[in-house]
Write an enzyme that holds these catalytic residues in place. Structure first.
Site, PDB file in Angstrom:
ATOM      1  N   LEU A 118       0.888  -1.168   0.000  1.00 15.68           N
ATOM      2  CA  LEU A 118       0.000   0.000   0.000  1.00 15.68           C
ATOM      3  C   LEU A 118       0.922   1.212   0.000  1.00 15.68           C
ATOM      4  O   LEU A 118       1.991   1.190   0.627  1.00 15.68           O
ATOM      5  CB  LEU A 118      -0.876   0.001   1.255  1.00 15.68           C
ATOM      6  CG  LEU A 118      -1.947  -1.090   1.363  1.00 15.68           C
ATOM      7  CD1 LEU A 118      -2.650  -1.029   2.717  1.00 15.68           C
ATOM      8  CD2 LEU A 118      -2.971  -0.957   0.241  1.00 15.68           C
ATOM      9  N   ASP A 119       0.499   2.290  -0.667  1.00 11.18           N
ATOM     10  CA  ASP A 119       1.319   3.506  -0.693  1.00 11.18           C
ATOM     11  C   ASP A 119       1.563   4.021   0.728  1.00 11.18           C
ATOM     12  O   ASP A 119       0.776   3.755   1.636  1.00 11.18           O
ATOM     13  CB  ASP A 119       0.595   4.622  -1.450  1.00 11.18           C
ATOM     14  CG  ASP A 119       0.348   4.255  -2.894  1.00 11.18           C
ATOM     15  OD1 ASP A 119       1.091   3.430  -3.436  1.00 11.18           O
ATOM     16  OD2 ASP A 119      -0.610   4.818  -3.469  1.00 11.18           O
ATOM     17  N   TYR A 120       2.596   4.817   0.848  1.00 12.25           N
ATOM     18  CA  TYR A 120       2.942   5.461   2.118  1.00 12.25           C
ATOM     19  C   TYR A 120       1.706   6.125   2.743  1.00 12.25           C
ATOM     20  O   TYR A 120       1.444   6.003   3.925  1.00 12.25           O
ATOM     21  CB  TYR A 120       4.038   6.499   1.817  1.00 12.25           C
ATOM     22  CG  TYR A 120       4.563   7.254   3.006  1.00 12.25           C
ATOM     23  CD1 TYR A 120       5.373   6.619   3.945  1.00 12.25           C
ATOM     24  CD2 TYR A 120       4.268   8.606   3.176  1.00 12.25           C
ATOM     25  CE1 TYR A 120       5.871   7.312   5.030  1.00 12.25           C
ATOM     26  CE2 TYR A 120       4.768   9.313   4.250  1.00 12.25           C
ATOM     27  CZ  TYR A 120       5.557   8.658   5.175  1.00 12.25           C
ATOM     28  OH  TYR A 120       6.050   9.354   6.249  1.00 12.25           O
ATOM     29  N   THR A 122      -1.495   5.539   2.014  1.00  8.57           N
ATOM     30  CA  THR A 122      -2.708   4.707   2.030  1.00  8.57           C
ATOM     31  C   THR A 122      -2.757   3.930   3.338  1.00  8.57           C
ATOM     32  O   THR A 122      -1.733   3.401   3.785  1.00  8.57           O
ATOM     33  CB  THR A 122      -2.703   3.714   0.839  1.00  8.57           C
ATOM     34  OG1 THR A 122      -2.597   4.450  -0.370  1.00  8.57           O
ATOM     35  CG2 THR A 122      -3.975   2.880   0.805  1.00  8.57           C
ATOM     36  N   ARG A 208      -5.242   5.572  -7.280  1.00 10.05           N
ATOM     37  CA  ARG A 208      -4.953   7.015  -7.425  1.00 10.05           C
ATOM     38  C   ARG A 208      -4.877   7.394  -8.901  1.00 10.05           C
ATOM     39  O   ARG A 208      -5.401   8.410  -9.330  1.00 10.05           O
ATOM     40  CB  ARG A 208      -3.627   7.363  -6.728  1.00 10.05           C
ATOM     41  CG  ARG A 208      -3.707   7.240  -5.217  1.00 10.05           C
ATOM     42  CD  ARG A 208      -2.356   7.471  -4.545  1.00 10.05           C
ATOM     43  NE  ARG A 208      -2.370   6.969  -3.188  1.00 10.05           N
ATOM     44  CZ  ARG A 208      -2.775   7.670  -2.130  1.00 10.05           C
ATOM     45  NH1 ARG A 208      -3.163   8.914  -2.275  1.00 10.05           N
ATOM     46  NH2 ARG A 208      -2.786   7.132  -0.923  1.00 10.05           N
TER      47      ARG A 208
END
Ligand code: URA
Length: 260
Positions: A118-120, A122, A208
């Site tokens: 997961l993104d930083y 998220t 995103r």
């Protein structure tokens, strides 16, 4: 060590605690199962001091395995579900010293790593394991595990735009697969919307980028579900172990194409 020749019932019973050599090497995080098979065929793997070049070999907990002369440390496979908070890297270490997901497991004597990322920024459901085969299985695009995200976006997408997201939208790395999209709420005054999106792929920053493609910037993103798993009872930073049944179900789901 045991050379597995056929599928006789007796042999299966005898070998229930035995595992295929390539699987043990993959579990130890040394290589993928396919790479482990290559290492065996190349004569780089020893069991109890003997070079093994056959792929049918099964090993038990007492067998000593070496790859390229280095002993393989065997670990019990473990499986965790973490509620990743925002502001944490989905990795086991960060060069810039930022917090990483394995920091939540301080004291655990196993080398776990996240299944996908997961993104930083998220938050949400992230699985971690030390079982390389299991991680590869769940991450393989062919198996299409469904993930459900809740996105807060700047701008209010039209019905048409949401349809576009559902049908597939062109990103720089190609068309996205069909998705399911539901508008949960909108704030006309602030010009923001909260949208649920279900996807089966796991491309980098996919959600995103999908919203960017229709002109809506994602302000907040959370993964709420992964297959049949959710975050019930957990707060950001909490984790729990998956039950053996959940692990079995995930495996079966992936192998059946992720759509049960
Ligand atoms: N899609 C994104 O854009 N980011 C995530 O972290 C996960 C899915």
């Amino acid at each position: 060590m045991y050379l597995f020749h056929g599928k006789s019932k007796m042999i299966e019973e005898v070998t229930t605690t035995m595992e295929r050599l390539q699987k043990v090497i993959a579990h130890a995080g040394i290589a993928s199962r396919r790479k482990a098979e290559e290492l065996i065929l190349q004569g780089k793997v020893k069991v109890n001091g003997q070079v093994v070049t056959e792929l049918g070999v099964k090993v038990g907990p007492q067998d000593k395995i070496e790859v390229d002369g280095i002993p393989v440390e065997r670990e019990e496979p473990v499986y965790y579900l973490l509620y990743k908070p925002r502001g944490v890297i989905s990795s086991v270490k960060d060069e810039k010293g930022r917090k990483v997901v394995t920091d939540f497991f301080e004291g655990l004597d196993k080398r776990i790593y996240p299944i996908g990322r997961l993104d930083y920024d998220t938050s949400g459901l992230l699985l971690l394991t030390n079982d390389g085969d299991f991680a590869n299985l769940l991450m393989h695009p062919r198996y299409e595990i469904e993930k459900v995200y809740i996105a807060k976006v700047r701008g209010i997408p039209t019905r048409e735009q949401l349809k576009q997201l559902e049908k597939g939208i062109m990103l720089e790395d190609g068309m996205t697969a069909p998705a399911k999209v539901k508008m949960l709420s909108l704030d006309k005054r602030k010009q923001t919307a909260i949208i649920e999106i279900r996807i089966h792929e796991g491309r980098n920053r996919q959600v995103r980028r999908m919203f960017e493609a229709i002109g809506c910037r994602v302000m907040k993103l959370k993964r709420e579900r992964y297959a049949f798993l959710d975050l019930k009872g957990l707060n950001p930073g909490d984790y729990r172990e998956l039950s053996p049944h959940e692990v079995k179900q995930l495996r079966a789901l992936a192998l059946s194409g992720g759509r049960r």
